[in-house]
Design a protein around this motif. Structure first.
Motif, PDB file in Angstrom:
ATOM      1  N   GLY A   1       8.881 -21.146   5.509  1.00 11.47           N
ATOM      2  CA  GLY A   1       9.197 -19.769   5.140  1.00 11.47           C
ATOM      3  C   GLY A   1      10.701 -19.676   4.889  1.00 11.47           C
ATOM      4  O   GLY A   1      11.427 -20.668   4.996  1.00 11.47           O
TER       5      GLY A   1
ATOM      6  N   ALA B   1      15.596  -6.964   1.556  1.00 12.68           N
ATOM      7  CA  ALA B   1      16.967  -6.471   1.390  1.00 12.68           C
ATOM      8  C   ALA B   1      17.865  -7.356   2.252  1.00 12.68           C
ATOM      9  O   ALA B   1      17.741  -7.331   3.477  1.00 12.68           O
ATOM     10  CB  ALA B   1      17.043  -5.017   1.828  1.00 12.68           C
TER      11      ALA B   1
ATOM     12  N   ASP C   1       8.228 -21.712  12.521  1.00 16.20           N
ATOM     13  CA  ASP C   1       6.816 -21.664  12.121  1.00 16.20           C
ATOM     14  C   ASP C   1       6.175 -20.302  12.415  1.00 16.20           C
ATOM     15  O   ASP C   1       4.989 -20.231  12.733  1.00 16.20           O
ATOM     16  CB  ASP C   1       6.031 -22.808  12.784  1.00 16.20           C
ATOM     17  CG  ASP C   1       6.265 -22.904  14.293  1.00 16.20           C
ATOM     18  OD1 ASP C   1       7.247 -22.337  14.780  1.00 16.20           O
ATOM     19  OD2 ASP C   1       5.450 -23.538  14.981  1.00 16.20           O
TER      20      ASP C   1
ATOM     21  N   GLY D   1      13.984 -17.502  13.347  1.00 10.35           N
ATOM     22  CA  GLY D   1      13.172 -16.580  12.539  1.00 10.35           C
ATOM     23  C   GLY D   1      12.082 -15.948  13.390  1.00 10.35           C
ATOM     24  O   GLY D   1      12.261 -15.710  14.589  1.00 10.35           O
TER      25      GLY D   1
ATOM     26  N   PRO E   1       9.147  -3.567  10.009  1.00  7.75           N
ATOM     27  CA  PRO E   1       9.933  -3.573   8.760  1.00  7.75           C
ATOM     28  C   PRO E   1      10.657  -2.244   8.544  1.00  7.75           C
ATOM     29  O   PRO E   1      10.330  -1.485   7.647  1.00  7.75           O
ATOM     30  CB  PRO E   1       8.867  -3.831   7.691  1.00  7.75           C
ATOM     31  CG  PRO E   1       7.612  -3.286   8.273  1.00  7.75           C
ATOM     32  CD  PRO E   1       7.709  -3.447   9.753  1.00  7.75           C
TER      33      PRO E   1
ATOM     34  N   ALA F   1      15.479  -3.045   7.399  1.00 10.43           N
ATOM     35  CA  ALA F   1      15.773  -4.364   6.810  1.00 10.43           C
ATOM     36  C   ALA F   1      16.525  -5.292   7.765  1.00 10.43           C
ATOM     37  O   ALA F   1      17.631  -5.726   7.472  1.00 10.43           O
ATOM     38  CB  ALA F   1      16.561  -4.185   5.503  1.00 10.43           C
TER      39      ALA F   1
ATOM     40  N   GLY G   1      14.772  -8.025   9.884  1.00 14.74           N
ATOM     41  CA  GLY G   1      14.146  -9.282  10.310  1.00 14.74           C
ATOM     42  C   GLY G   1      14.769 -10.542   9.736  1.00 14.74           C
ATOM     43  O   GLY G   1      15.249 -11.416  10.473  1.00 14.74           O
TER      44      GLY G   1
HETATM   45  C1  FAD Z   1       6.684  -5.340   4.967  1.00 14.97           C
HETATM   46  C2  FAD Z   1       7.870  -6.145   5.402  1.00 14.97           C
HETATM   47  C3  FAD Z   1       9.107  -5.930   4.799  1.00 14.97           C
HETATM   48  C4  FAD Z   1      10.233  -6.638   5.242  1.00 14.97           C
HETATM   49  N1  FAD Z   1      11.441  -6.386   4.653  1.00 14.97           N
HETATM   50  C5  FAD Z   1      12.542  -7.016   5.118  1.00 14.97           C
HETATM   51  C6  FAD Z   1      13.836  -6.731   4.589  1.00 14.97           C
HETATM   52  O1  FAD Z   1      13.974  -5.917   3.665  1.00 14.97           O
HETATM   53  N2  FAD Z   1      14.909  -7.376   5.110  1.00 14.97           N
HETATM   54  C7  FAD Z   1      14.774  -8.286   6.127  1.00 14.97           C
HETATM   55  O2  FAD Z   1      15.789  -8.836   6.589  1.00 14.97           O
HETATM   56  N3  FAD Z   1      13.569  -8.600   6.632  1.00 14.97           N
HETATM   57  C8  FAD Z   1      12.456  -7.990   6.164  1.00 14.97           C
HETATM   58  N4  FAD Z   1      11.237  -8.294   6.681  1.00 14.97           N
HETATM   59  C9  FAD Z   1      11.116  -9.367   7.667  1.00 14.97           C
HETATM   60  C10 FAD Z   1      10.965 -10.726   6.964  1.00 14.97           C
HETATM   61  O3  FAD Z   1       9.975 -10.647   5.964  1.00 14.97           O
HETATM   62  C11 FAD Z   1      10.585 -11.775   7.969  1.00 14.97           C
HETATM   63  O4  FAD Z   1      11.611 -11.814   8.942  1.00 14.97           O
HETATM   64  C12 FAD Z   1      10.502 -13.146   7.327  1.00 14.97           C
HETATM   65  O5  FAD Z   1       9.521 -13.200   6.354  1.00 14.97           O
HETATM   66  C13 FAD Z   1      10.181 -14.161   8.386  1.00 14.97           C
HETATM   67  O6  FAD Z   1      10.393 -15.428   7.849  1.00 14.97           O
HETATM   68  P1  FAD Z   1      10.057 -16.719   8.704  1.00 14.97           P
HETATM   69  O7  FAD Z   1      10.438 -17.864   7.850  1.00 14.97           O
HETATM   70  O8  FAD Z   1      10.622 -16.609  10.075  1.00 14.97           O
HETATM   71  O9  FAD Z   1       8.477 -16.647   8.927  1.00 14.97           O
HETATM   72  P2  FAD Z   1       7.277 -16.869   7.867  1.00 14.97           P
HETATM   73  O10 FAD Z   1       7.635 -16.272   6.550  1.00 14.97           O
HETATM   74  O11 FAD Z   1       6.060 -16.386   8.574  1.00 14.97           O
HETATM   75  O12 FAD Z   1       7.231 -18.417   7.689  1.00 14.97           O
HETATM   76  C14 FAD Z   1       6.663 -19.280   8.634  1.00 14.97           C
HETATM   77  C15 FAD Z   1       6.351 -20.579   7.944  1.00 14.97           C
HETATM   78  O13 FAD Z   1       5.844 -21.486   8.900  1.00 14.97           O
HETATM   79  C16 FAD Z   1       4.681 -22.099   8.387  1.00 14.97           C
HETATM   80  N5  FAD Z   1       3.887 -22.538   9.533  1.00 14.97           N
HETATM   81  C17 FAD Z   1       3.261 -21.777  10.460  1.00 14.97           C
HETATM   82  N6  FAD Z   1       2.644 -22.563  11.361  1.00 14.97           N
HETATM   83  C18 FAD Z   1       2.903 -23.826  10.993  1.00 14.97           C
HETATM   84  C19 FAD Z   1       2.525 -25.103  11.525  1.00 14.97           C
HETATM   85  N7  FAD Z   1       1.755 -25.209  12.609  1.00 14.97           N
HETATM   86  N8  FAD Z   1       2.956 -26.222  10.895  1.00 14.97           N
HETATM   87  C20 FAD Z   1       3.749 -26.134   9.786  1.00 14.97           C
HETATM   88  N9  FAD Z   1       4.123 -24.972   9.239  1.00 14.97           N
HETATM   89  C21 FAD Z   1       3.692 -23.837   9.838  1.00 14.97           C
HETATM   90  C22 FAD Z   1       4.025 -21.015   7.554  1.00 14.97           C
HETATM   91  O14 FAD Z   1       3.089 -21.534   6.650  1.00 14.97           O
HETATM   92  C23 FAD Z   1       5.261 -20.455   6.868  1.00 14.97           C
HETATM   93  O15 FAD Z   1       5.631 -21.269   5.783  1.00 14.97           O
HETATM   94  C24 FAD Z   1      10.105  -7.586   6.273  1.00 14.97           C
HETATM   95  C25 FAD Z   1       8.853  -7.812   6.872  1.00 14.97           C
HETATM   96  C26 FAD Z   1       7.752  -7.097   6.454  1.00 14.97           C
HETATM   97  C27 FAD Z   1       6.418  -7.322   7.133  1.00 14.97           C
END
Ligand code: FAD
Length: 436
Positions: free
Chosen positions: A26, A64, A179, A302, A310, A313, A315
């Motif tokens: 992600g 954002a 993850d 993350g 959400p 902005a 997360g």
């Molecule tokens: C509606 C909405 C709007 C948002 N708007 C904003 C915003 O405007 N600004 C902001 O700062 N934040 C915003 N956020 C928050 C932001 O989207 C999240 O913080 C962000 O997507 C999280 O990213 P991540 O990489 O931590 O997690 P994820 O995007 O969930 O990525 C996790 C990754 O790990 C992988 N994974 C999971 N388990 C395993 C495993 N066992 N082995 C290998 N890979 C695995 C998944 O496939 C994925 O690729 C918003 C959230 C929502 C719900």
């Protein structure tokens, strides 16, 4: 940045041992791998996770990203590729649509009151992921290990070994768990987590409209939660509409035309006619915070470490700060002779992240609960707070600054015009597993 060599993702050619393996592809995991590779030379990094989803299943959301996150992208040399997908956020507007009396004042914040730049930029998640993934593939220090999932992690005294669902094995001195909220890395490290739910669901979509948005993001504060529009290129915006679950269910199942009419009505003509509306997605609102940011050769980052509703902005902006601090703590540890997964490094990382994350979780929680609470004293206090912000420029400016960045120090990679320090070298060649 070492972008000169495209990496073939030949599974037979993969190293079984890396200094650092980032699990999760992600946005948080990808930016962490790039931040570390940019900060420290001679490390071998694995980026482990599923490939980006096909276009028809692409993430609809936009993010954002505020000034410090944009500075990080600039310092990592990623902004040129991303800027053409980014819409500036010049103004933020809050409109009281709770229907409660006394009505709180509407507020209008302009970025130019506090800085020359916009507050930040709105970027489609699909564009962000494509640019980050391309940079990972081109970075000579990073090898991509594509897998549907890592299924097991085993802690050893000086490293962690892991196996994927396809039976591939790898190990690293430091595993970075990026993850997501159901993190198996967090479980493997035995790190507890506090989780809670809100009686709300966010409906997300993108839509076009007849009037320009003037690069203004608008938050309608309703009694069910905020409805936020965030500018996209042209006369288009993204929508995050937080509602009671029953109301959200009803809106998710209705026809495109009926949904468009409801949206139009809720926006009170702010953006003129709502024209086309994309498919919709929904996200139940939840919060989560890990008890620690890392231990036993596993660091969390993350949503594996923190989940926020959400609203405001926050997360991914927090996750970008995780990534930049983790890179800096690893570099500092290496300079003192500690391998990346050493307890000292993980403690340093935890120390730099805890208060920022806790403050943001509490602020978003307070704002959200102040909207959905039925208690009159809470509404009066909220209204009074908004009156103060409207009347007193220094208070308003302080609130804007705090919305953009934490009160403490920013990591080096988030400081503008980075005077490039000498890159940290990982001892003599790649760090081998050593007692941590
Ligand atoms: C509606 C909405 C709007 C948002 N708007 C904003 C915003 O405007 N600004 C902001 O700062 N934040 C915003 N956020 C928050 C932001 O989207 C999240 O913080 C962000 O997507 C999280 O990213 P991540 O990489 O931590 O997690 P994820 O995007 O969930 O990525 C996790 C990754 O790990 C992988 N994974 C999971 N388990 C395993 C495993 N066992 N082995 C290998 N890979 C695995 C998944 O496939 C994925 O690729 C918003 C959230 C929502 C719900």
């Amino acid at each position: 940045m070492a972008h000169d060599q495209h990496h073939q993702n030949d599974q037979n050619d993969l190293p079984h041992h890396a200094d650092i393996a980032v699990i999760g592809s992600g946005p948080a995991g990808l930016i962490a791998a790039l931040a570390i590779a940019d900060t420290i030379d001679n490390l071998r990094l694995l980026s482990v996770g599923p490939p980006p989803p096909p276009a028809h299943r692409a993430d609809l959301r936009t993010t954002a990203l505020m000034t410090p996150a944009i500075t990080l992208l600039r310092n990592l040399g990623l902004w040129d590729a991303l800027s053409k997908h980014a819409t500036p956020l010049e103004n933020l507007q809050i409109i009281d649509a709770t229907g409660r009396l006394p009505r709180a004042p509407d507020l209008f914040f302009q970025a130019r009151e506090i800085q020359a730049e916009p507050f930040g930029y709105n970027i489609r998640n699909s564009d962000l992921l494509t640019v980050l993934q391309t940079a990972i593939d081109r970075h000579r220090a990073i090898t991509r290990l594509e897998t549907k999932a890592v299924t097991a992690l085993t802690r050893q005294p000086d490293h962690v070994s892991a196996v994927t669902i396809e039976g591939q094995e790898f190990s690293a001195n430091l595993i970075i768990g990026a993850d997501g909220r159901h993190s198996i890395c967090r479980k493997a490290a035995g790190i507890g987590v506090k989780s809670w739910r809100y009686p709300q669901v966010a409906i997300v979509c993108n839509f076009s409209h007849s009037r320009p948005h003037h690069y203004t993001s608008t938050e309608f504060h309703t009694a069910e939660g905020p409805l936020t529009t965030v500018p996209l290129e042209g006369n288009a915006s993204s929508l995050v509409w937080v509602l009671h679950p029953d109301h959200a269910d009803a809106l998710m199942t209705e026809s495109d035309t009926a949904f468009r009419d409801h949206l139009q009505e809720r926006l009170e003509g702010l953006l003129g006619q709502v024209e086309t509306v994309s498919r919709r997605a929904h996200f139940p609102l939840a919060g989560q915070q890990a008890d620690s940011m890392g231990r036993d050769h596993i660091a969390l980052l993350g949503e594996a470490a923190h989940v926020l509703p959400p609203i405001g902005a926050q997360g991914l902006n927090l996750s970008f700060r995780d990534a930049a601090w983790l890179a800096q703590c690893i570099a500092k540890g290496l300079a003192a002779g500690h391998p990346p997964g050493h307890d000292t490094v993980l403690q340093d990382y935890d120390d730099h992240r805890r208060s920022d994350i806790t403050e943001r979780i509490m602020a978003v929680d307070l704002l959200n609960r102040s909207l959905i609470s039925e208690a009159l004293p809470i509404h009066l206090a909220r209204g009074f707070g908004l009156h103060l912000l409207k009347r007193f420029a220094p208070l308003r400016q302080l609130a804007m600054k705090r919305g953009l960045r934490p009160s403490g120090e920013l990591p080096r990679l988030m400081q503008p015009q980075l005077a490039r320090p000498h890159k940290q070298m990982a001892a003599t060649g790649p760090v081998r597993h050593s007692p941590g």
